[in-house]
Design a protein around this motif. Structure first.
Motif, PDB file in Angstrom:
ATOM      1  N   UNK A 122      57.709  44.134  51.164  1.00 15.20           N
ATOM      2  CA  UNK A 122      57.300  45.158  50.157  1.00 15.20           C
ATOM      3  C   UNK A 122      58.008  45.315  48.933  1.00 15.20           C
ATOM      4  N   UNK A 123      59.319  45.130  48.711  1.00 11.37           N
ATOM      5  CA  UNK A 123      59.941  45.071  47.631  1.00 11.37           C
ATOM      6  C   UNK A 123      59.541  43.949  46.568  1.00 11.37           C
ATOM      7  N   UNK A 124      59.370  42.533  47.421  1.00 19.78           N
ATOM      8  CA  UNK A 124      59.094  41.472  46.628  1.00 19.78           C
ATOM      9  C   UNK A 124      57.748  41.693  46.233  1.00 19.78           C
ATOM     10  N   UNK A 125      56.730  42.161  46.955  1.00 16.46           N
ATOM     11  CA  UNK A 125      55.259  42.153  46.381  1.00 16.46           C
ATOM     12  C   UNK A 125      55.238  43.213  45.316  1.00 16.46           C
ATOM     13  N   UNK A 126      56.137  44.461  45.265  1.00 17.40           N
ATOM     14  CA  UNK A 126      56.093  45.418  44.379  1.00 17.40           C
ATOM     15  C   UNK A 126      56.657  44.896  43.113  1.00 17.40           C
ATOM     16  N   UNK A 127      57.684  43.831  43.229  1.00 20.36           N
ATOM     17  CA  UNK A 127      58.152  43.278  41.988  1.00 20.36           C
ATOM     18  C   UNK A 127      56.982  42.617  41.239  1.00 20.36           C
ATOM     19  N   UNK A 128      56.472  41.522  41.939  1.00 22.62           N
ATOM     20  CA  UNK A 128      55.321  40.728  41.445  1.00 22.62           C
ATOM     21  C   UNK A 128      54.131  41.703  40.696  1.00 22.62           C
ATOM     22  N   UNK A 129      53.709  42.597  41.367  1.00 28.42           N
ATOM     23  CA  UNK A 129      52.954  43.574  41.020  1.00 28.42           C
ATOM     24  C   UNK A 129      53.299  44.313  39.522  1.00 28.42           C
ATOM     25  N   UNK A 130      54.486  44.654  39.424  1.00 32.99           N
ATOM     26  CA  UNK A 130      55.105  45.405  38.330  1.00 32.99           C
ATOM     27  C   UNK A 130      55.003  44.531  37.017  1.00 32.99           C
ATOM     28  N   UNK A 131      55.015  43.099  37.278  1.00 38.67           N
ATOM     29  CA  UNK A 131      54.997  42.269  36.103  1.00 38.67           C
ATOM     30  C   UNK A 131      53.768  41.423  35.957  1.00 38.67           C
ATOM     31  N   UNK A 132      52.712  41.939  37.038  1.00 37.19           N
ATOM     32  CA  UNK A 132      51.361  41.192  36.900  1.00 37.19           C
ATOM     33  C   UNK A 132      51.374  39.840  37.359  1.00 37.19           C
ATOM     34  N   UNK A 133      52.266  39.361  38.140  1.00 40.17           N
ATOM     35  CA  UNK A 133      52.523  37.962  38.594  1.00 40.17           C
ATOM     36  C   UNK A 133      51.773  37.578  39.675  1.00 40.17           C
ATOM     37  N   UNK A 134      51.130  36.670  39.830  1.00 37.42           N
ATOM     38  CA  UNK A 134      50.254  36.085  41.081  1.00 37.42           C
ATOM     39  C   UNK A 134      51.119  35.675  42.139  1.00 37.42           C
ATOM     40  N   UNK A 135      50.742  36.279  43.419  1.00 34.63           N
ATOM     41  CA  UNK A 135      51.888  36.071  44.522  1.00 34.63           C
ATOM     42  C   UNK A 135      51.287  34.577  45.342  1.00 34.63           C
TER      43      UNK A 135
END
Length: 555
Positions: free
Chosen positions: A178-191
């Motif tokens: 969850x923490x990794x996915x939240x970080x990507x979402x916070x900067x608008x990065x494509x997982x």
């Protein structure tokens, strides 16, 4: 939050009080000082600290206590507080009878303090260095970079190693958590596009190149010099030493490296036989300081710059770089070192970066905690890395094809490996196969008589010797059968410089082109000798330039 503990044990009340008060005066704001007089009281107090989840940073123990030796107490304390740095308090006895000699050799202590200290400055400087080393092995308080990706991505180890080399605090975040996915979402990065590196100011890099990363660290990757007195290709210990001496002696100096500074030495977690560092020195720290020293003397340093050719047909050598840039130099010093030799097992190569790594494991220390680690190699690099990793891993197995390690490894390393309980040496053995679902899980070892055995493994580090990086050089530069550069008296008469003189000691078959460090035929594969090569080469460069034509230096 509780402060980390500096723990002192000495059965001499005045000495104990003096040491505690001196340490409290300098370090008391950040660390809690705990001082006891006996081994029994020490073990009871350390157990209590362990049960409360308290962190012990340093253990400073008198070499001889009434109940047990200091070494025995450090061993008992290490079971409960394995992250604490172990320091023996010893008398100023420069003989082999001192217990610290064996303790340091066998890895039973990390440091020592001499008694009595005449100046508090000695105490503060030494303890400050011990605490600095302790803090480097902890998760950083400030993350300059946050790396999001899969732990099995081959790029992750490269990113970790680069950031470790530059002492850049970073955190790794698993994209499946969850923490990794939240970080990507916070900067608008494509997982789906990984790894992602997020700088502290939210600058985002997706699958960054080496140049991108070095640039993000604020390090120069541009070459804005067209000519120089000496161009040094390679920034390992030999090249760094040459840059320091060349720049400090007034030569216009350019140093290039296709990666970053340090070479193989920069990846070594602990070099114990380098003069002037009785407790050893981290390879990345040593080489980074040398790099800064060369820069402060005026050397122009560029990383992520790959030399692709050396022109030797003109009046002065020309170093051609990837991307089309070139540098005309009155002299060239080749310090490109060696690359790790490949194992040549397809299934192992297929897992490269996913549990299989070439080179030392320093950048992967935190990831090796409680892991089953295997290493292939019998040289000093393998020994140093095995010992460092064994402080964190559950087990370390050194896989050696030959029948002994004594012929290829320094004696102090052999003895320390013998004394380290969680290191096993398997002689006459090689890695025959590897497999796993997206990451290394099982190794097949082939032992004496061809008998094979499958073993569970979390990581495999390959340190099996090097091959010289000389394929970019012209045929005019003479080599031996293995590609190492011939210099000085080792040059056959037909390959001597064609300017009517005998070659200088480190000069190649092309006038004004020198070779130093591991890339040179007959070199001694030690950091100190590489540094000596660098210093010697610049003295020879001066001698060569006395008669060489002048070159207009532009930059």
């Amino acid at each position: 939050m509780d402060r980390p503990v500096i723990f002192v044990v000495d059965d001499d009340p005045p000495a104990l009080k003096t040491l505690r008060d001196d340490l409290d005066r300098r370090f008391g704001n950040d660390f809690e000082l705990c001082a006891v007089r006996s081994a029994g009281a020490a073990i009871a107090t350390l157990t209590d600290l362990h049960d409360k989840g308290r962190s012990v940073a340093l253990l400073l123990v008198d070499e001889q206590l009434p109940e047990m030796t200091g070494v025995e107490l450090l061993a008992a304390a290490h079971l409960q507080h394995p992250g604490a740095k172990r320091v023996l308090l010893v008398d100023r006895d420069y003989t082999t009878a001192s217990p610290v000699v064996q303790a340091m050799t066998l890895g039973q202590a990390d440091y020592h303090l001499l008694r009595p200290w005449v100046l508090e400055d000695y105490l503060y400087r030494s303890v400050g260095e011990f605490l600095s080393d302790w803090s480097k092995e902890r998760d950083p308080d400030f993350e300059l970079f946050r790396v999001v990706g899969s732990p099995h991505d081959p790029r992750i180890q490269e990113l970790r190693e680069l950031m470790r080399r530059f002492a850049a605090g970073f955190g790794f975040y698993d994209v499946d958590q969850p923490e990794g996915r939240a970080l990507l979402e916070s900067v608008g990065a494509d997982p789906e596009k990984l790894p992602v590196v997020i700088r502290h100011d939210n600058h985002v890099m997706v699958d960054p190149t080496l140049a991108d990363l070095v640039n993000a660290l604020g390090v120069n990757v541009a070459v804005d010099v067209d000519g120089c007195d000496v161009c040094i290709v390679g920034a390992g210990p030999a090249g760094l030493s040459a840059a320091v001496y060349a720049a400090s002696e007034g030569l216009t100096t350019v140093m290039l490296d296709q990666g970053i500074s340090g070479g193989q030495a920069g990846s070594s977690p602990m070099i114990r036989n380098y003069p002037g560092f009785p407790h050893g020195v981290n390879g990345a720290e040593l080489t980074m300081k040398s790099c800064e020293q060369a820069w402060l003397f005026g050397a122009h340093i560029s990383f992520a710059q790959r030399a692709v050719a050396l022109g030797v047909d003109a009046d002065a050598p020309v170093v051609h770089l990837e991307g089309g840039r070139s540098i005309e130099a009155r002299t060239v010093v080749i310090a490109t070192g060696v690359f790790w030799r490949r194992l040549g097992v397809p299934s192992v190569e297929a897992l490269l970066g996913s549990g299989v790594f070439y080179g030392a494991a320093a950048g992967e220390t935190r990831a090796m905690v409680e892991r089953r680690v295997f290493m292939v190699g019998a040289g000093n690099s393998a020994g140093q890395t095995a010992l460092h990793t064994a402080k964190h891993a559950a087990t370390v197995t050194l896989v050696v094809r030959g029948e002994s390690i004594e012929r290829s490894m320094s004696d102090y390393l052999v003895r320390e490996i013998d004394a380290t309980k969680n290191i096993t040496v398997r002689l006459g053995t090689e890695v025959a196969d590897a497999r796993g679902d997206g990451k290394l899980e099982v190794l097949t070892l082939r032992g004496p008589g061809g008998v094979t055995e499958d073993v569970e493994a979390d990581a495999l580090f390959l340190l099996i010797g090097g091959e010289p990086h000389t394929d970019w050089l012209p045929e005019a530069i003479a080599r031996d059968d293995h590609g190492y550069l011939l210099t000085g008296r080792d040059l056959p008469s037909v390959a001597r410089p064609g300017d009517g003189r005998d070659p200088l000691p480190l000069e190649t078959s092309v006038p004004g082109v020198f070779a130093i460090g591991d890339v040179r035929y007959g070199s001694i594969k030690r950091v100190a000798s590489a540094v000596g090569d660098g210093a010697t080469a610049i003295r020879l460069v001066h001698e060569y330039l006395e008669d060489a034509p002048l070159l207009e230096v532009r930059g």
